[in-house]
Design a protein around this motif. Sequence first.
Motif, short mmCIF file in Angstrom:
data_model
loop_
_atom_site.label_atom_id
_atom_site.label_comp_id
_atom_site.label_asym_id
_atom_site.label_seq_id
_atom_site.Cartn_x
_atom_site.Cartn_y
_atom_site.Cartn_z
N ALA A 37 1.06 -1.16 0.00
CA ALA A 37 0.17 0.07 -0.12
C ALA A 37 0.87 1.21 0.11
O ALA A 37 0.48 2.13 -0.70
N GLN A 38 1.96 1.31 0.60
CA GLN A 38 2.82 2.47 0.81
C GLN A 38 3.57 2.70 -0.44
O GLN A 38 3.60 3.86 -0.97
N ILE A 39 3.98 1.64 -1.13
CA ILE A 39 4.58 1.69 -2.41
C ILE A 39 3.85 2.04 -3.37
O ILE A 39 4.23 2.81 -4.37
N ALA A 40 2.53 1.72 -3.56
CA ALA A 40 1.62 2.25 -4.32
C ALA A 40 1.31 3.52 -4.23
O ALA A 40 1.30 4.14 -5.06
N GLN A 41 1.46 4.10 -3.03
CA GLN A 41 1.27 5.56 -2.82
C GLN A 41 2.62 6.47 -3.50
O GLN A 41 2.47 7.46 -3.96
N LEU A 42 3.77 5.70 -3.21
CA LEU A 42 4.82 6.55 -3.80
C LEU A 42 4.89 6.32 -5.27
O LEU A 42 5.24 7.25 -5.90
N ARG A 43 4.19 5.59 -5.71
CA ARG A 43 4.13 5.22 -7.09
C ARG A 43 3.09 6.22 -7.64
O ARG A 43 3.51 6.98 -8.88
N SER A 44 2.28 6.57 -7.04
CA SER A 44 1.30 7.77 -7.51
C SER A 44 1.90 9.00 -7.36
O SER A 44 1.49 10.03 -8.22
N LEU A 45 3.01 9.09 -6.86
CA LEU A 45 3.74 10.36 -6.79
C LEU A 45 4.86 10.65 -7.68
O LEU A 45 5.51 11.46 -8.05
N GLY A 46 4.92 9.60 -8.58
CA GLY A 46 5.57 9.66 -9.86
C GLY A 46 7.01 9.02 -9.61
O GLY A 46 8.03 9.09 -10.33
N SER A 93 0.23 -11.12 -4.93
CA SER A 93 -1.15 -10.74 -4.58
C SER A 93 -1.43 -9.48 -3.94
O SER A 93 -2.51 -8.74 -4.25
N SER A 94 -0.72 -9.17 -3.16
CA SER A 94 -0.65 -7.68 -2.37
C SER A 94 -0.58 -6.47 -3.55
O SER A 94 -1.42 -5.68 -3.30
N PHE A 95 0.46 -6.69 -4.26
CA PHE A 95 0.52 -5.37 -5.43
C PHE A 95 -0.79 -5.49 -6.60
O PHE A 95 -1.07 -4.59 -6.94
N ARG A 96 -1.20 -6.63 -6.67
CA ARG A 96 -2.35 -6.85 -7.49
C ARG A 96 -3.66 -5.92 -7.18
O ARG A 96 -4.13 -5.52 -7.79
N ALA A 97 -3.67 -5.78 -5.87
CA ALA A 97 -4.97 -5.09 -5.43
C ALA A 97 -4.92 -3.79 -5.79
O ALA A 97 -5.86 -3.14 -5.83
N TYR A 98 -3.64 -3.06 -6.39
CA TYR A 98 -3.37 -1.86 -7.06
C TYR A 98 -3.19 -1.86 -8.40
O TYR A 98 -2.60 -0.59 -8.78
N HIS A 99 -3.17 -2.82 -8.87
CA HIS A 99 -3.16 -2.87 -10.55
C HIS A 99 -1.68 -2.67 -10.67
O HIS A 99 -1.37 -1.99 -11.66
N ILE A 100 -0.93 -3.31 -10.16
CA ILE A 100 0.62 -3.11 -10.08
C ILE A 100 1.15 -4.29 -10.47
O ILE A 100 0.98 -5.42 -9.63
N HIS A 101 2.12 -4.61 -11.61
CA HIS A 101 2.69 -5.90 -11.84
C HIS A 101 3.94 -5.82 -11.14
O HIS A 101 4.73 -4.81 -11.01
N THR A 102 4.31 -6.85 -10.80
CA THR A 102 5.70 -7.28 -10.39
C THR A 102 6.51 -8.22 -11.04
O THR A 102 5.98 -8.98 -11.75
N ALA A 103 8.03 -8.32 -10.90
CA ALA A 103 8.45 -9.04 -11.41
C ALA A 103 9.64 -9.78 -10.26
O ALA A 103 10.16 -8.73 -9.69
N GLN A 104 9.89 -11.06 -10.37
CA GLN A 104 10.98 -11.57 -9.63
C GLN A 104 12.55 -11.53 -10.22
O GLN A 104 12.47 -11.90 -11.38
N VAL A 105 13.48 -10.71 -9.38
CA VAL A 105 14.61 -10.80 -10.09
C VAL A 105 15.59 -11.53 -9.13
O VAL A 105 15.62 -10.80 -8.02
N LEU A 106 16.26 -12.50 -9.31
CA LEU A 106 17.28 -13.26 -8.44
C LEU A 106 18.46 -13.02 -8.90
O LEU A 106 18.93 -13.28 -9.93
N LEU A 107 19.52 -12.34 -7.89
CA LEU A 107 20.64 -11.94 -8.54
C LEU A 107 21.77 -12.53 -7.48
O LEU A 107 21.61 -12.82 -6.42
N THR A 108 23.03 -12.65 -8.08
CA THR A 108 24.23 -13.03 -7.21
C THR A 108 25.25 -11.76 -7.65
O THR A 108 25.18 -11.11 -8.52
N HIS A 109 26.05 -11.90 -6.74
CA HIS A 109 27.08 -10.82 -6.97
C HIS A 109 28.25 -11.07 -8.27
O HIS A 109 28.70 -10.50 -8.87
N ALA A 110 28.13 -12.44 -8.52
CA ALA A 110 28.90 -12.81 -9.83
C ALA A 110 28.05 -12.36 -10.82
O ALA A 110 28.58 -11.80 -11.93
#
Length: 372
Positions: A37-46, A93-110
Amino acid sequence: MKSVIPHAKRLIVKIGSSLLTDNGKGLDHAAIARWAAQIAQLRSLGKEIILVSSGAIAEGMLRLGFDKRPADIHKLQACAAVGQMGLIQIYESSFRAYHIHTAQVLLTHADLSDRERYLNARSTLLELLHMGVIPIINENDTVVTDEIQFGDNDTLGALVANLVEAHALIILTDQEGLFNADPRKNPEAELIRYARAGDPELEKMAGGAGSEIGRGGMLTKVLAAKRAARSGAHTVIAWGKLENVLVRLAAGEMIGSQLEAPSGHLQAKKQWMIDHLQTAGKVFLDTGAVQKVLKDGKSLLPIGVTEIRGDFRRGEVIACFDESGREIARGLSNYSSSDAQRILRHNSSEIADILGYHGAPELIHRDNLVLL
């Protein structure tokens, strides 16, 4: 003093395990919904948001029936693999309530040490942000071993800030911020409201490891701020359980500890070199070479190198040390370690006769050298 967050468009938000889990009982669904919910509000601020999230191992521990963090590395990897499924499901599921898509990105330092993979990761993340997607990043704990032991998502957050040239890194933790002493042991400890990222005094003040669920202590956060500052990103360390902490920071409220970056920032290639947590090799310099590199801004010539360690190829990042063992610079080697061994302590004019081909006169050219 004002918060740097209102003027920061691209933010990296790192949320620690203790803020995502229910006292070792797995992921806290209600808490994650509040973060969304908070991140969705930040998104609305651009604002553009990249989320660096812990919590996979804690969720995996619950699902696999562990009542305390396993010591065995393979059990930790199994917990990470199982828990990552639940972590991403809840975020989606949490971000879907605000019609926001998410993506999983798994990284290593390599992934961030190899130049091509670094650029690919950067391009993907920037494209996701352009499309309005929130990348949710975690370390790929199922394939790394050393990072799990240290709870290194603070450093990962700083690396991502450098990768996408973020304006600020927000590290949310279970402490109010950085104190001049450990507040758990010293009731007189005072909160540091403002400081310069990279100030050596901050590292002296930082305490040890954190909770039993997460392993990141305040020192990792201070060092992350120092790393993020090299690309010009400011860092805020704040108490994540403060109501609407992200929204209040975005509104300009001074919360927690603000560690500001210097005005300048390193160019992208040099930032990539300095972001290597492990270099391919080491070279040790004599006093004269140290002087030319540090004071005169010269290239590193083979004649100034006294010792070479490691097995590296041409074009890989190597670390440069003075005679006392202090790392002073990093750079891209013009020679493999085997060829470098043959030409060290020799004049550049002798390289062709020694190696049988005409190579560069420098071991590291000044354009490919970054000072630490």
